[in-house]
Design an enzyme around this catalytic site. Structure first.
Site, PDB file in Angstrom:
ATOM      1  N   GLY C 487      31.913  41.955  81.766  1.00  0.00           N
ATOM      2  CA  GLY C 487      32.296  42.728  82.467  1.00  0.00           C
ATOM      3  C   GLY C 487      30.918  43.490  83.020  1.00  0.00           C
ATOM      4  N   ALA C 527      23.161  42.472  71.862  1.00  0.00           N
ATOM      5  CA  ALA C 527      21.793  43.019  71.883  1.00  0.00           C
ATOM      6  C   ALA C 527      21.199  43.217  73.284  1.00  0.00           C
ATOM      7  CB  ALA C 527      20.864  41.809  71.295  1.00  0.00           C
ATOM      8  N   THR C 531      20.222  39.180  80.188  1.00  0.00           N
ATOM      9  CA  THR C 531      19.727  39.361  81.428  1.00  0.00           C
ATOM     10  C   THR C 531      18.140  39.151  81.526  1.00  0.00           C
ATOM     11  OG1 THR C 531      21.021  41.214  82.313  1.00  0.00           O
ATOM     12  CG2 THR C 531      18.981  40.977  83.327  1.00  0.00           C
ATOM     13  N   ALA C 734      12.669  42.172  84.205  1.00  0.00           N
ATOM     14  CA  ALA C 734      13.758  42.775  83.791  1.00  0.00           C
ATOM     15  C   ALA C 734      13.862  42.655  82.513  1.00  0.00           C
ATOM     16  CB  ALA C 734      15.071  42.042  84.203  1.00  0.00           C
ATOM     17  N   GLY C 736      16.975  44.311  79.138  1.00  0.00           N
ATOM     18  CA  GLY C 736      18.177  44.753  79.091  1.00  0.00           C
ATOM     19  C   GLY C 736      18.488  46.160  78.990  1.00  0.00           C
ATOM     20  N   GLY C 738      22.318  47.270  78.783  1.00  0.00           N
ATOM     21  CA  GLY C 738      23.770  47.617  78.913  1.00  0.00           C
ATOM     22  C   GLY C 738      24.352  48.599  77.740  1.00  0.00           C
ATOM     23  N   GLU C 739      23.762  48.377  76.773  1.00  0.00           N
ATOM     24  CA  GLU C 739      24.043  49.031  75.475  1.00  0.00           C
ATOM     25  C   GLU C 739      23.450  50.486  75.544  1.00  0.00           C
ATOM     26  OE1 GLU C 739      23.722  46.913  71.513  1.00  0.00           O
ATOM     27  OE2 GLU C 739      22.441  45.799  72.901  1.00  0.00           O
TER      28      GLU C 739
END
Ligand SMILES: Cc1cc2nc3c(=O)[nH]c(=O)nc-3n(C[C@@H](O)[C@@H](O)[C@H](O)COP(=O)(O)OP(=O)(O)OC[C@H]3O[C@@H](n4cnc5c(N)ncnc54)[C@H](O)[C@@H]3O)c2cc1C
Ligand code: FES
Ligand code: FES
Lengths: 289, 152, 784
Positions: C487, C527, C531, C734, C736, C738-739
């Site tokens: 998602g 984790a 990306t 880039a 990450g 997300g978390e």
């Protein structure tokens, strides 16, 4: 999802047919209205009947109407219909207000008011409004019809005075003859849908009479004659509301459970009582008739 | 088993069901309409939302046998003739993430809009308040609904 | 740098249309035909007990039942980092609701009916439900066999105790650091367990066919890891890696719950007993709560010393983790926090003890944030309190200590380039930190809170990602990766990277969730590393393909390779304006020469990425020496909240969050992560609360009483800010994020509550009830 229990299903077309089925099957039948409680219970294997009697074919029960100086709410009237009813807004605003706080629209579109008081789960939202309005529960069976004041209707958590072979046809709310205003407060863990950890309904009459009901702070919702008497003697004003609030500690005895501690329930009941009273006072001032 | 017939997304369907079968189960596993999802099975999450006779309801709380003679719309039905303006707005805004809540959310919002073409932000929130989403924080969905209801 | 055409643009998700039309297929939407069998789990009604006997004879009599399987059928250990887990309980039950057996039947009804008839005889054992209890002298051992379990080399279990791992970090001279401090604050913070609450349940269907091929369809964050663990666990049955195929359709939310292996192995194992039939195991909402992973609970004791100007001189952090009955994954949460519990600060003298403790509660495991939310709650509360004590503005206090590139982390490695200071400034400005908003009424109190955050991917040092890129005749592309789109928009981002390099529009790139037979290796989608990691693999695959394209063009058209470039799916030459070779003319069929022969052939790119500088080899007593974390993503957030002083209800008025993702390959998706993560964070601090009874049974495994927010419970305003300080080895810079977006939320809200009311809440959640009781003094020492 699958229900590992079996049962039959009938959808009677007339009230008479429904009553015959109930008469024949007695405690082995369960009435199916909106099903929002029943479906969950049957999934869990709780009180699985031999027969479901779906009353949704009984169109006569799907009405909100005024008859003989009372507002009638048929057994198939959903909370959504209550929300959209001008009659309810006019005559039992507090029921309208409470209906808006029941679950979410997807449930309100099916869940009935009568199913709510037949399930009689202590946290139900319709009880306090019906209690302060002195509503009457109308039941029917092959033996005849009965009228039970809603004050007597609740016996215990999930237990009412409905007979084994009976169904509820409607509830009626006597139309108050004088100017009145009510308010409903529900204790929820957040703004989104939640079952009431406590609730308060109040109804204030132009002549100074006041009716107060508490829900979800004991096995059954109840009126508070103590507070009502206090207001009757002393009248309603800000100071008296505050004094009445202090009486609550001696009136209700909430418990601690997964939704709240008894301390918070007690505190919130007091806060909600005061807020409901002030809201009702304000609304009464604005009432025209 | 009893044969029931009902309209599903505009088509008349017949299916044999037992009284203990839940509508969501029958739609998904007997008929094969998969957009209604199961996220709780207790009426709390709204993932199973379908439109029954014009109203958004939870198909996990309805016995399939109850819908004999009635009319059901799922997201498959809504998408038949291309994207609705709401679907388009949701798509353009990347409103959904995992998408599991999307069918229910879209049907709830669609019902709102059919009865109330210009809802307030509060009414929008209220209409989807029974559809839980763990991914989006709801704001992008609310924005998309606002956008289309302001335009039209 | 040249202008980017696809990277950095808010592209529409490539799976968007599927999702808004209901076409997206999730595991339980797949069809398996009439031969499908259904398994129903038999659960243990004890938190700790020995299994004496299992009698399935009555269950077997139910029509439609095929078989009943129990632990005896699968005497195998498995686990991601430590093999302490079993497919079904063997002789011992370790948490309430653990799987004891399964009934397999032709219909779900029959399986459910029969499961209720399986008789299990237990003898209950004393149970341990809190980590501090489990540490006590003489506490009952939950895993007497701990010393025999295989585990990764960076774990240090203590045999004959309930300590499954102890991560110990020592840096500088802590004693001296405290001696130099002008002010020392020491306190304990508690963060309980939480549930992921992805709206889709776990689901797995497995089929072991007559040729010995095991196929598993699962709602999973980790198809390759599942394949690996299935193959290892089931090796005694003669199953090898190439016999196992894991297929992952769309996933209805993960948040860590679908990482590693949990219930999927039940389907895989059962399939081997009903050869030839697909068998479905579908979890339900209750089991989602108590029998997948839960976020670990923690009791964190924190001591920080500072100079009067706010600079940190020393930090000691002891974290006692309630890791649950099995810690095969959760122990790495403990490890990750052990390495990082100084937070995003420059701390010269630090000691950290992070203990992974077995308890008789559901297994703790990965959850968005991987332990960082938990320790940041205490740390960022502490920073605020110390600032206030010193009379320093809390934002300024953070600025003075915030880590910079090149500073040394707790384990001795250098901090990566980062935009932490930019994030602090951007957030302070946007929230108008120096203005005091006024409350909306006499019963209301208003407060502001700030918090920083950081987090590194926690993964083995040899974690790798890979990609195959295949051209089709029309120059459209199949991009085969094995990261999962849960998602977060991973597939879209991968397509953007490939599009950028090959000048092929995103609409012509097909990339889907993987099938381990078709797609190349990826460790797991956890984790927040895909990306970055998989993005690198995709970039390399695209560059590999481009290299093939240019080589072919150069050798067939006699142009210098280094003058070639791609534009709008055409190979062009910087010096020959008329030169144009459309990709679709040759990427499959090659280029025809004058003599009629063809050169080239299908263009296929291949890319692999492994961070070759990472290492977990370090001194176990100090953790100095290795390079366990590849990099940290950092950021800052602030909120304005309003509290109803009579009820304790909090309304979040505004949240600003800045995250340094290095490069926002898709800013729309980055903002989506921020909006969603903030609400998830708000939910953990204000609403969600797991309740267990004295038997260790979870009392509210449902959305009726485990409240996650609805559309009516969102902040009035959320402002996402993107900071871009490139990661040197990230694709287009880039890293990450997300978390991370939920990490600052809990302490930020706790800080705002203190700001509003003067009450410091040191344990989560901070429900309206807790605030109210603390305020009214109804329950004194609510915090104890
Ligand atoms: C997700 C969810 C959220 C909810 N939230 C709330 C909430 O916020 N507040 C609240 O008050 N309630 C809430 N409820 C419960 C509410 O939906 C029900 O109590 C509902 O009102 C019951 O009506 P029904 O028509 O669905 O009844 P059913 O489920 O059909 O029946 C309920 C019971 O009443 C009996 N019954 C029904 N009709 C009759 C009759 N005419 N005569 C005799 N017996 C009858 C049935 O046999 C059954 O035992 C919630 C339920 C769900 C699933
Ligand atoms: S599955 Fe029906 S409401 Fe959740
Ligand atoms: S987008 Fe994942 S649940 Fe809503």
């Amino acid at each position: 999802m699958a229900i590992p229990f079996e049962f039959g299903y009938e959808k009677p077309a007339t009230i008479a047919d429904a009553l015959h089925l109930l008469d024949k099957w007695g405690r082995n039948a369960r009435i199916l209205a909106g099903g929002t409680d029943l479906a969950n219970e049957l999934k869990q294997g709780f009180r699985v009947p031999e027969l479901l009697v779906d009353i949704k074919g009984l169109d006569a029960l799907e009405k909100i109407k005024v008859l003989d100086d009372a507002l009638h709410i048929g057994a198939l009237v959903t909370f959504d219909m209550v929300r959209n009813s001008q009659l309810v807004r006019d005559h039992a605003y507090i029921l309208y207000e409470a209906a808006g706080l029941v679950a979410s629209s997807g449930v309100r579109n099916r869940a009935t008011v009568v199913g709510n008081i037949c399930s009689a789960v202590a946290c139900m939202d319709s009880a306090a409004p019906l209690l302060v309005h002195d509503a009457v529960v109308h039941t029917a069976s092959l033996e005849g019809e009965r009228e039970v004041p809603v004050q007597d209707w609740f016996v215990d958590n999930r237990k009412t005075l409905v007979g084994e072979k009976e169904m509820v046809s409607h509830v009626s709310i006597p139309l108050p003859k004088i100017k009145h205003a009510g308010a409903y407060q529900k204790m929820m863990r957040y703004t989104g849908e939640d079952l009431a950890a406590a609730n308060v309904g109040v109804l204030l009459m132009e002549d100074g009479a006041c009716r107060v009901a508490f829900g979800s702070v004991g096995p059954i919702p109840r009126r508070s004659p103590e507070i009502e008497l206090f207001f009757e003697k002393n009248g309603v004003n800000a100071r008296h509301i505050d004094q009445a609030k202090d009486m609550i500690g001696g009136i209700i005895s909430p418990i601690t459970d997964v939704r709240a501690t008894k301390e918070y329930r007690m505190h919130m009941t007091k806060v909600m009582f005061v807020r409901a009273m002030h809201a009702a006072v304000e609304r009464l001032k604005k009432q025209k008739i | 088993m009893k044969k029931i017939s009902f309209t599903l997304n505009g088509e008349l369907r017949q299916v044999d069901v037992a009284p203990n079968e839940i509508l969501l189960e029958v739609l998904r596993y007997k008929i094969g309409v998969k957009s209604p999802k199961c996220g709780c099975d207790t009426g709390d999450c709204g993932a199973c939302t379908v439109i029954l006779n014009g109203k958004a309801v939870r198909s996990c709380l309805i016995f399939a046998i109850e819908i004999n003679g009635q009319e059901i719309v799922t997201l498959e039905g809504l998408s038949k003739d291309g994207l609705t303006p709401l679907q388009k707005a949701l798509l353009d805004r990347n409103a959904f993430q995992c998408g599991y809540c999307a069918p229910g959310m879209i049907l709830s919002a669609t019902c709102l809009m059919s009865g109330n073409p210009h809802p307030s932000e509060e009414e929008i929130k209220e209409s989807i308040a029974g559809n839980l989403c763990r991914c989006t924080g709801y704001q992008p969905v609310i924005d998309a609904i606002s956008e289309v209801t302001k335009k039209h | 740098m040249e202008e980017l055409k696809f990277v950095g643009h808010p592209a529409v998700r490539i799976d968007g249309k599927e999702k808004v039309t209901g076409a997206a297929v999730y595991t339980d939407d797949l069809e398996f035909g009439p031969d499908l069998l259904y398994a129903e789990i038999v659960e243990g009604p004890h938190a700790h007990a020995m299994i004496r006997a299992i009698d399935a004879s009555e269950a077997m009599k139910v029509p439609g039942v095929i078989c009943v399987v129990t632990g005896k059928d699968f005497p195998y250990n498995f686990g991601l980092y430590m093999k302490d887990r079993f497919i079904f309980a063997q002789d011992r039950v370790r948490f309430f609701g653990e799987q004891i057996a399964a009934v397999v039947a032709r219909t779900p009804q029959a399986a459910k009916k029969a499961a209720r008839l399986v008789q299990v005889n237990y003898s209950p054992l004393p149970k341990v439900v809190s980590p501090l209890e489990a540490l006590r002298e003489g506490a009952d051992l939950i895993h007497p066999d701990l010393k025999h379990y295989e585990h990764v080399p960076w774990f240090f279990p203590k045999p004959d105790t309930n300590i499954a791992h102890h991560r110990k970090v020592r840096k500088g001279n802590v004693e001296q650091g405290f001696a130099e401090a002008d002010y020392i604050l020491e306190d304990t913070y508690e963060v309980p367990r939480y549930a992921h609450c992805a709206i889709e349940y776990h689901a797995a269907v497995a089929k072991y066919d007559h040729s010995g091929r095991l196929t598993v369809w699962a709602s999973s964050q980790s198809p390759h890891t599942q394949r690996n663990l299935f193959a290892i666990a089931l090796a005694p049955l003669g199953i090898r890696h190439n016999d196992v195929r894991v297929i992952a359709p769309h996933v209805g939310g993960g948040f860590g719950s679908k990482a590693g292996v949990t219930m999927e192995i039940i389907a895989a194992a059962i399939a081997t007993k009903v050869k030839g039939h697909p068998v479905k195991v579908l979890w339900n909402r209750e089991r989602e709560f108590y029998n997948t992973y839960q976020r670990l609970g923690v009791v964190a004791k924190l001591k920080i010393g500072v100079k009067s100007d706010g600079r940190i001189t020393a930090l000691h952090h002891s974290l006692f983790w309630d890791a649950g009955a099995y810690v095969e994954y959760g122990a790495n949460v403990v490890n990750a926090v052990g390495l990082s519990a100084i937070g995003p600060y420059r701390v010269d003298n630090a000691s950290i003890d992070s203990y992974c403790i077995y308890t008789n509660l559901p297994p703790g495991g990965p959850y968005r944030g991987f332990g960082y939310s938990e320790f940041l709650f205490g740390l960022e509360s502490h920073m605020e309190r110390m600032a206030k004590h010193l009379g320093i503005d809390p934002v300024e206090m953070r600025r003075r200590n915030a880590i910079r590139a090149g500073d040394i982390t707790a384990y001795g490695a250098k901090m990566n380039p980062n935009g932490l200071h930019q994030a602090i400034d951007a957030v302070a400005k946007e929230i108008k930190w120096h203005e005091t908003p006024s409350p909306s009424g006499p019963d209301m109190a208003i407060g502001k809170g700030f918090s920083l955050f950081w987090k590194a991917p926690a993964m083995p040092p040899n974690t790798s990602s890979s990609c195959f890129l295949k051209f089709n005749e029309d120059a459209s592309i199949n991009l085969l990766v094995s990261g999962m789109d849960l998602g977060q928009g991973f597939l879209t981002v991968m397509a953007q990277i490939a599009a950028e390099i090959l000048s092929v529009p995103i609409s012509k790139i097909r990339t889907e969730n993987p099938d381990t037979d078709r797609n190349p290796y990826e460790w797991q989608t956890v984790a927040s590393h895909v990306t970055w990691g998989c993005g690198n693999a995709v970039k390399r695959a695209a560059l590999d393909a481009r290299e093939q394209i240019f080589s072919l063009a150069a050798r067939t058209h006699d142009v210098p390779k280094d003058l070639l470039y791609l534009e709008d799916e055409v190979v062009k030459c910087k010096r020959r304006p008329g030169f144009a070779l459309p990709l679709k003319d040759f990427v499959i069929h090659g280029i025809q020469m004058e003599d009629g022969t063809f050169k080239g052939g299908p263009i296929m790119g291949r890319g692999v990425f492994m961070p070759e500088y990472a290492s977990t080899k370090a001194d176990p007593e100090t953790s100095q020496g290795g390079h366990p974390n590849v990099h940290y993503t950092v950021g800052a957030a602030a909120a304005i909240i309003e509290i109803d002083k009579q009820t304790g209800r909090v309304q979040v008025k505004k949240v600003v969050e800045a995250v340094d993702c290095g490069k926002a390959i898709n800013p729309s998706l980055v903002k989506g992560q921020i909006t969603g993560g903030i609400l998830q964070g708000i939910s953990t601090v204000l609403y969600e609360e797991m309740k267990f009874d004295h038997r260790g049974k979870m009392l509210n495994p449902n959305f009726t009483d485990y409240k996650i927010p609805t559309a009516l419970d969102i902040p009035d305003e959320v402002i996402p800010l993107i900071i871009e300080v490139p990661e040197p080895d990230g694709p287009y810079g880039a890293r990450g994020m997300g978390e991370h977006t939920m990490l600052p939320v809990a302490p930020m809200i706790a800080n705002a509550i203190e700001d509003a009311l003067g009450i410091r809440m040191k344990s989560m959640p901070i429900t309206a009830e807790k605030i109210c009781l603390a305020m009214t003094g109804l329950k004194k020492q609510q915090e104890k």
